[in-house]
Design a protein around this motif. Structure first.
Motif, PDB file in Angstrom:
ATOM      1  N   PHE A 169       0.833  -1.202   0.000  1.00 34.04           N
ATOM      2  CA  PHE A 169       0.000   0.000   0.000  1.00 34.04           C
ATOM      3  C   PHE A 169       0.872   1.259   0.000  1.00 34.04           C
ATOM      4  O   PHE A 169       0.584   2.227  -0.684  1.00 34.04           O
ATOM      5  CB  PHE A 169      -0.937   0.001   1.213  1.00 34.04           C
ATOM      6  N   TYR A 170       1.951   1.243   0.753  1.00 37.46           N
ATOM      7  CA  TYR A 170       2.811   2.421   0.883  1.00 37.46           C
ATOM      8  C   TYR A 170       3.859   2.531  -0.222  1.00 37.46           C
ATOM      9  O   TYR A 170       4.516   3.556  -0.354  1.00 37.46           O
ATOM     10  CB  TYR A 170       3.472   2.434   2.264  1.00 37.46           C
ATOM     11  N   SER A 171       4.013   1.510  -1.016  1.00 38.93           N
ATOM     12  CA  SER A 171       5.019   1.549  -2.076  1.00 38.93           C
ATOM     13  C   SER A 171       4.711   2.629  -3.102  1.00 38.93           C
ATOM     14  O   SER A 171       5.623   3.148  -3.747  1.00 38.93           O
ATOM     15  CB  SER A 171       5.158   0.188  -2.753  1.00 38.93           C
ATOM     16  N   LYS A 172       3.450   3.013  -3.246  1.00 39.83           N
ATOM     17  CA  LYS A 172       3.118   4.069  -4.199  1.00 39.83           C
ATOM     18  C   LYS A 172       3.792   5.387  -3.813  1.00 39.83           C
ATOM     19  O   LYS A 172       4.163   6.178  -4.667  1.00 39.83           O
ATOM     20  CB  LYS A 172       1.608   4.240  -4.316  1.00 39.83           C
ATOM     21  N   PHE A 173       3.995   5.619  -2.521  1.00 43.07           N
ATOM     22  CA  PHE A 173       4.676   6.833  -2.085  1.00 43.07           C
ATOM     23  C   PHE A 173       6.151   6.804  -2.471  1.00 43.07           C
ATOM     24  O   PHE A 173       6.719   7.809  -2.882  1.00 43.07           O
ATOM     25  CB  PHE A 173       4.524   7.017  -0.570  1.00 43.07           C
ATOM     26  N   TRP A 174       6.779   5.628  -2.341  1.00 41.96           N
ATOM     27  CA  TRP A 174       8.176   5.506  -2.729  1.00 41.96           C
ATOM     28  C   TRP A 174       8.318   5.652  -4.233  1.00 41.96           C
ATOM     29  O   TRP A 174       9.236   6.295  -4.712  1.00 41.96           O
ATOM     30  CB  TRP A 174       8.753   4.167  -2.284  1.00 41.96           C
ATOM     31  N   SER A 175       7.405   5.049  -4.980  1.00 48.14           N
ATOM     32  CA  SER A 175       7.458   5.139  -6.442  1.00 48.14           C
ATOM     33  C   SER A 175       7.311   6.574  -6.899  1.00 48.14           C
ATOM     34  O   SER A 175       8.033   7.030  -7.793  1.00 48.14           O
ATOM     35  CB  SER A 175       6.357   4.279  -7.066  1.00 48.14           C
ATOM     36  N   THR A 176       6.400   7.299  -6.291  1.00 49.02           N
ATOM     37  CA  THR A 176       6.195   8.706  -6.640  1.00 49.02           C
ATOM     38  C   THR A 176       7.449   9.515  -6.349  1.00 49.02           C
ATOM     39  O   THR A 176       7.879  10.328  -7.171  1.00 49.02           O
ATOM     40  CB  THR A 176       4.992   9.287  -5.859  1.00 49.02           C
ATOM     41  N   ASN A 177       8.062   9.300  -5.198  1.00 41.90           N
ATOM     42  CA  ASN A 177       9.279  10.037  -4.842  1.00 41.90           C
ATOM     43  C   ASN A 177      10.442   9.695  -5.768  1.00 41.90           C
ATOM     44  O   ASN A 177      11.226  10.574  -6.140  1.00 41.90           O
ATOM     45  CB  ASN A 177       9.670   9.763  -3.390  1.00 41.90           C
ATOM     46  N   MET A 178      10.559   8.439  -6.143  1.00 42.14           N
ATOM     47  CA  MET A 178      11.631   8.049  -7.062  1.00 42.14           C
ATOM     48  C   MET A 178      11.419   8.666  -8.441  1.00 42.14           C
ATOM     49  O   MET A 178      12.368   9.089  -9.098  1.00 42.14           O
ATOM     50  CB  MET A 178      11.726   6.522  -7.157  1.00 42.14           C
ATOM     51  N   LEU A 179      10.178   8.746  -8.881  1.00 42.34           N
ATOM     52  CA  LEU A 179       9.866   9.366 -10.169  1.00 42.34           C
ATOM     53  C   LEU A 179      10.214  10.850 -10.137  1.00 42.34           C
ATOM     54  O   LEU A 179      10.805  11.378 -11.082  1.00 42.34           O
ATOM     55  CB  LEU A 179       8.388   9.166 -10.511  1.00 42.34           C
ATOM     56  N   ARG A 180       9.885  11.524  -9.030  1.00 42.20           N
ATOM     57  CA  ARG A 180      10.230  12.950  -8.886  1.00 42.20           C
ATOM     58  C   ARG A 180      11.736  13.146  -8.895  1.00 42.20           C
ATOM     59  O   ARG A 180      12.246  14.085  -9.507  1.00 42.20           O
ATOM     60  CB  ARG A 180       9.646  13.500  -7.596  1.00 42.20           C
ATOM     61  N   LEU A 181      12.461  12.276  -8.213  1.00 43.50           N
ATOM     62  CA  LEU A 181      13.921  12.366  -8.194  1.00 43.50           C
ATOM     63  C   LEU A 181      14.489  12.171  -9.594  1.00 43.50           C
ATOM     64  O   LEU A 181      15.373  12.911 -10.023  1.00 43.50           O
ATOM     65  CB  LEU A 181      14.511  11.333  -7.236  1.00 43.50           C
ATOM     66  N   LYS A 182      13.974  11.214 -10.314  1.00 43.80           N
ATOM     67  CA  LYS A 182      14.431  10.965 -11.681  1.00 43.80           C
ATOM     68  C   LYS A 182      14.197  12.188 -12.560  1.00 43.80           C
ATOM     69  O   LYS A 182      15.085  12.595 -13.322  1.00 43.80           O
ATOM     70  CB  LYS A 182      13.698   9.752 -12.266  1.00 43.80           C
ATOM     71  N   GLN A 183      13.012  12.778 -12.443  1.00 45.68           N
ATOM     72  CA  GLN A 183      12.698  13.984 -13.239  1.00 45.68           C
ATOM     73  C   GLN A 183      13.626  15.117 -12.881  1.00 45.68           C
ATOM     74  O   GLN A 183      14.120  15.829 -13.775  1.00 45.68           O
ATOM     75  CB  GLN A 183      11.247  14.387 -13.031  1.00 45.68           C
ATOM     76  N   LEU A 184      13.902  15.299 -11.602  1.00 47.19           N
ATOM     77  CA  LEU A 184      14.799  16.356 -11.147  1.00 47.19           C
ATOM     78  C   LEU A 184      16.194  16.151 -11.694  1.00 47.19           C
ATOM     79  O   LEU A 184      16.836  17.094 -12.199  1.00 47.19           O
ATOM     80  CB  LEU A 184      14.827  16.414  -9.614  1.00 47.19           C
ATOM     81  N   LEU A 185      16.689  14.946 -11.656  1.00 51.81           N
ATOM     82  CA  LEU A 185      18.020  14.655 -12.172  1.00 51.81           C
ATOM     83  C   LEU A 185      18.102  14.859 -13.683  1.00 51.81           C
ATOM     84  O   LEU A 185      19.108  15.360 -14.211  1.00 51.81           O
ATOM     85  CB  LEU A 185      18.438  13.226 -11.802  1.00 51.81           C
ATOM     86  N   GLU A 186      17.043  14.488 -14.384  1.00 57.86           N
ATOM     87  CA  GLU A 186      17.013  14.689 -15.830  1.00 57.86           C
ATOM     88  C   GLU A 186      16.985  16.167 -16.175  1.00 57.86           C
ATOM     89  O   GLU A 186      17.618  16.599 -17.139  1.00 57.86           O
ATOM     90  CB  GLU A 186      15.809  13.966 -16.443  1.00 57.86           C
ATOM     91  N   GLU A 187      16.276  16.972 -15.385  1.00 61.32           N
ATOM     92  CA  GLU A 187      16.228  18.419 -15.618  1.00 61.32           C
ATOM     93  C   GLU A 187      17.598  19.051 -15.376  1.00 61.32           C
ATOM     94  O   GLU A 187      17.998  19.968 -16.093  1.00 61.32           O
ATOM     95  CB  GLU A 187      15.184  19.056 -14.704  1.00 61.32           C
TER      96      GLU A 187
END
Length: 109
Positions: free
Chosen positions: A88-106
């Protein structure tokens, strides 16, 4: 012991590092006698037995007598409750990892 008749909460049972290690040892073997489990810990047979009792009360461990020896094996079914809770809580980790990936790509651009 059915899941409805458990005497102890699965989360409580896995809270202790010794019991988590016992679960790991049992997961790696089909069945282990008490004396072999005890040899893996810096404590006596009575202490290991107490930890195994807690795991049995949670439905995580099954035992059987073979002569004078007691052998233990893992019953992983109750771990599903923990897996479901964590999932249930893995969606929060996935969202944070996606944000980190986007930030690094930017930053690379």
């Amino acid at each position: 012991m059915s899941e409805n008749n458990r005497l102890r909460d699965v989360f409580d049972a896995i809270a202790d590092p010794t019991r988590r290690r016992l679960i790991r040892l049992l997961a790696e073997a089909e069945e282990i006698p008490l004396h072999e489990l005890t040899a893996q810990f810096p404590m006596g047979r009575t202490a290991v037995s107490k930890h195994l009792t807690i795991l049995k009360e949670a439905g995580l461990v099954l035992d059987r007598k073979v002569g004078r020896e007691t052998r233990f094996r893992l019953n992983a079914a109750p771990l599903r409750e923990i897996q479901d809770w964590v999932a249930f809580y893995s969606k929060f980790w996935s969202t944070n990892m996606l944000r980190l990936k986007q930030l690094l790509e930017e930053e690379e651009e």
